[in-house]
Design a protein around this motif. Structure first.
Motif, PDB file in Angstrom:
ATOM      1  N   ARG A 143     -19.199 -16.000  42.864  1.00 49.12           N
ATOM      2  CA  ARG A 143     -20.341 -15.733  43.751  1.00 49.12           C
ATOM      3  C   ARG A 143     -20.899 -17.029  44.324  1.00 49.12           C
ATOM      4  N   ALA A 144     -20.900 -18.083  43.521  1.00 45.07           N
ATOM      5  CA  ALA A 144     -21.443 -19.359  43.983  1.00 45.07           C
ATOM      6  C   ALA A 144     -20.503 -20.050  44.971  1.00 45.07           C
ATOM      7  N   LEU A 145     -19.192 -19.839  44.826  1.00 46.34           N
ATOM      8  CA  LEU A 145     -18.215 -20.575  45.631  1.00 46.34           C
ATOM      9  C   LEU A 145     -17.589 -19.779  46.767  1.00 46.34           C
ATOM     10  N   HIS A 146     -17.672 -18.464  46.731  1.00 43.89           N
ATOM     11  CA  HIS A 146     -16.966 -17.626  47.710  1.00 43.89           C
ATOM     12  C   HIS A 146     -17.408 -17.925  49.142  1.00 43.89           C
ATOM     13  N   GLY A 147     -16.411 -18.132  49.997  1.00 41.76           N
ATOM     14  CA  GLY A 147     -16.668 -18.346  51.418  1.00 41.76           C
ATOM     15  C   GLY A 147     -17.056 -19.757  51.789  1.00 41.76           C
ATOM     16  N   LYS A 148     -17.110 -20.632  50.814  1.00 45.54           N
ATOM     17  CA  LYS A 148     -17.485 -22.012  51.106  1.00 45.54           C
ATOM     18  C   LYS A 148     -16.217 -22.857  51.278  1.00 45.54           C
ATOM     19  N   PRO A 149     -16.275 -23.860  52.139  1.00 43.17           N
ATOM     20  CA  PRO A 149     -15.104 -24.732  52.286  1.00 43.17           C
ATOM     21  C   PRO A 149     -14.864 -25.515  50.987  1.00 43.17           C
ATOM     22  N   MET A 150     -13.627 -25.758  50.685  1.00 40.23           N
ATOM     23  CA  MET A 150     -13.279 -26.443  49.442  1.00 40.23           C
ATOM     24  C   MET A 150     -13.306 -27.959  49.628  1.00 40.23           C
ATOM     25  N   GLU A 151     -14.501 -28.460  49.810  1.00 34.21           N
ATOM     26  CA  GLU A 151     -14.749 -29.892  49.894  1.00 34.21           C
ATOM     27  C   GLU A 151     -15.552 -30.279  48.654  1.00 34.21           C
ATOM     28  N   LEU A 152     -15.320 -31.452  48.129  1.00 38.50           N
ATOM     29  CA  LEU A 152     -15.961 -31.878  46.888  1.00 38.50           C
ATOM     30  C   LEU A 152     -17.483 -31.761  46.953  1.00 38.50           C
ATOM     31  N   ARG A 153     -18.076 -32.184  48.044  1.00 40.75           N
ATOM     32  CA  ARG A 153     -19.528 -32.134  48.191  1.00 40.75           C
ATOM     33  C   ARG A 153     -20.031 -30.686  48.158  1.00 40.75           C
ATOM     34  N   VAL A 154     -19.346 -29.793  48.850  1.00 42.70           N
ATOM     35  CA  VAL A 154     -19.752 -28.385  48.913  1.00 42.70           C
ATOM     36  C   VAL A 154     -19.569 -27.714  47.552  1.00 42.70           C
ATOM     37  N   ILE A 155     -18.445 -28.002  46.893  1.00 37.20           N
ATOM     38  CA  ILE A 155     -18.188 -27.423  45.565  1.00 37.20           C
ATOM     39  C   ILE A 155     -19.248 -27.894  44.575  1.00 37.20           C
ATOM     40  N   THR A 156     -19.539 -29.174  44.586  1.00 36.30           N
ATOM     41  CA  THR A 156     -20.541 -29.731  43.678  1.00 36.30           C
ATOM     42  C   THR A 156     -21.912 -29.104  43.928  1.00 36.30           C
ATOM     43  N   THR A 157     -22.276 -28.972  45.191  1.00 35.64           N
ATOM     44  CA  THR A 157     -23.559 -28.352  45.531  1.00 35.64           C
ATOM     45  C   THR A 157     -23.597 -26.902  45.059  1.00 35.64           C
ATOM     46  N   ALA A 158     -22.506 -26.157  45.264  1.00 31.92           N
ATOM     47  CA  ALA A 158     -22.443 -24.749  44.846  1.00 31.92           C
ATOM     48  C   ALA A 158     -22.537 -24.617  43.328  1.00 31.92           C
ATOM     49  N   LEU A 159     -21.927 -25.541  42.608  1.00 35.33           N
ATOM     50  CA  LEU A 159     -21.966 -25.478  41.152  1.00 35.33           C
ATOM     51  C   LEU A 159     -23.355 -25.761  40.586  1.00 35.33           C
ATOM     52  N   PHE A 160     -24.203 -26.409  41.363  1.00 34.77           N
ATOM     53  CA  PHE A 160     -25.562 -26.690  40.893  1.00 34.77           C
ATOM     54  C   PHE A 160     -26.571 -25.670  41.411  1.00 34.77           C
ATOM     55  N   THR A 161     -26.076 -24.554  41.958  1.00 36.03           N
ATOM     56  CA  THR A 161     -26.976 -23.433  42.254  1.00 36.03           C
ATOM     57  C   THR A 161     -27.207 -22.687  40.945  1.00 36.03           C
ATOM     58  N   ILE A 162     -28.167 -21.776  40.954  1.00 33.86           N
ATOM     59  CA  ILE A 162     -28.447 -20.986  39.741  1.00 33.86           C
ATOM     60  C   ILE A 162     -27.198 -20.219  39.314  1.00 33.86           C
ATOM     61  N   GLU A 163     -26.537 -19.551  40.265  1.00 34.42           N
ATOM     62  CA  GLU A 163     -25.342 -18.776  39.927  1.00 34.42           C
ATOM     63  C   GLU A 163     -24.238 -19.669  39.386  1.00 34.42           C
ATOM     64  N   GLY A 164     -24.055 -20.837  39.995  1.00 34.68           N
ATOM     65  CA  GLY A 164     -23.021 -21.763  39.542  1.00 34.68           C
ATOM     66  C   GLY A 164     -23.273 -22.266  38.133  1.00 34.68           C
ATOM     67  N   MET A 165     -24.508 -22.623  37.853  1.00 35.76           N
ATOM     68  CA  MET A 165     -24.847 -23.140  36.515  1.00 35.76           C
ATOM     69  C   MET A 165     -24.748 -22.040  35.457  1.00 35.76           C
ATOM     70  N   ILE A 166     -25.243 -20.860  35.779  1.00 34.94           N
ATOM     71  CA  ILE A 166     -25.138 -19.746  34.826  1.00 34.94           C
ATOM     72  C   ILE A 166     -23.676 -19.418  34.558  1.00 34.94           C
ATOM     73  N   GLY A 167     -22.863 -19.377  35.614  1.00 39.27           N
ATOM     74  CA  GLY A 167     -21.431 -19.104  35.454  1.00 39.27           C
ATOM     75  C   GLY A 167     -20.744 -20.133  34.569  1.00 39.27           C
ATOM     76  N   ALA A 168     -21.066 -21.402  34.768  1.00 42.03           N
ATOM     77  CA  ALA A 168     -20.461 -22.463  33.958  1.00 42.03           C
ATOM     78  C   ALA A 168     -20.872 -22.352  32.497  1.00 42.03           C
ATOM     79  N   VAL A 169     -22.142 -22.041  32.241  1.00 44.17           N
ATOM     80  CA  VAL A 169     -22.625 -21.902  30.862  1.00 44.17           C
ATOM     81  C   VAL A 169     -21.959 -20.698  30.187  1.00 44.17           C
ATOM     82  N   ILE A 170     -21.862 -19.581  30.907  1.00 44.83           N
ATOM     83  CA  ILE A 170     -21.211 -18.391  30.345  1.00 44.83           C
ATOM     84  C   ILE A 170     -19.744 -18.684  30.058  1.00 44.83           C
TER      85      ILE A 170
END
Length: 109
Positions: free
Chosen positions: A24-51
Motif C-alpha cells: 500500500r505504501a509503495l504501489h504506483g510509485k516510481p522505483m527511485e531510492l528517494r521515493v522508496i525511502t519516503t514511502a517507507l517512512f509513511t505510517i503504512e510503510g513503518m507499520i508494514g516493516a514492523v509487522i
C-alpha cells in the motif's frame, strides 16, 4: 504439532499483513531510492516493516524447534491461504471496471 501450527499461522498472518501494508505504501510509485525511502517512512510503510519484522521473529522461534521438512510446506500452505483470504475479503476494493448491478452478484428485482 499444535505449537507449530499456531506459530506458523501467526507467522503467515504477520508476513502477509506486513507485505500488504508495504505494498500500500509503495504501489504506483516510481522505483527511485528517494521515493522508496519516503514511502517507507509513511505510517503504512513503518507499520508494514514492523509487522514484517514480527513475522521474522516468529519464524526464528519456529526454526529453533521445528523440522524444516514439516515447517516449509506448512508455512507455504498457510501463507497462500492467508493471501487468498486477504485478497478476497480484506482489500475492500473492486475491479476498476466493475459496475454495481452488473455481473454474477446482481440482485433480481
Amino acid at each position: 504439532m499444535i505449537k507449530l501450527l499456531a506459530l506458523t499461522s501467526l507467522q503467515a498472518i504477520l508476513g502477509v499483513g506486513g507485505i500488504a501494508m508495504l505494498t500500500r505504501a509503495l504501489h504506483g510509485k516510481p522505483m527511485e531510492l528517494r521515493v522508496i525511502t519516503t514511502a517507507l517512512f509513511t505510517i503504512e510503510g513503518m507499520i508494514g516493516a514492523v509487522i514484517l519484522f514480527g513475522s521474522f521473529i516468529v519464524m526464528s522461534v519456529i526454526l529453533s524447534f521445528a523440522k524444516m521438512s514439516v515447517y516449509i510446506p506448512l508455512n507455504t500452505a498457510l501463507t497462500f491461504l492467508v493471501t487468498i483470504i486477504l485478497t478476497c475479503h480484506g482489500s475492500g476494493t473492486r475491479h476498476p471496471h466493475h459496475r454495481p448491478g452488473h455481473g454474477p452478484h446482481r440482485s433480481r428485482a
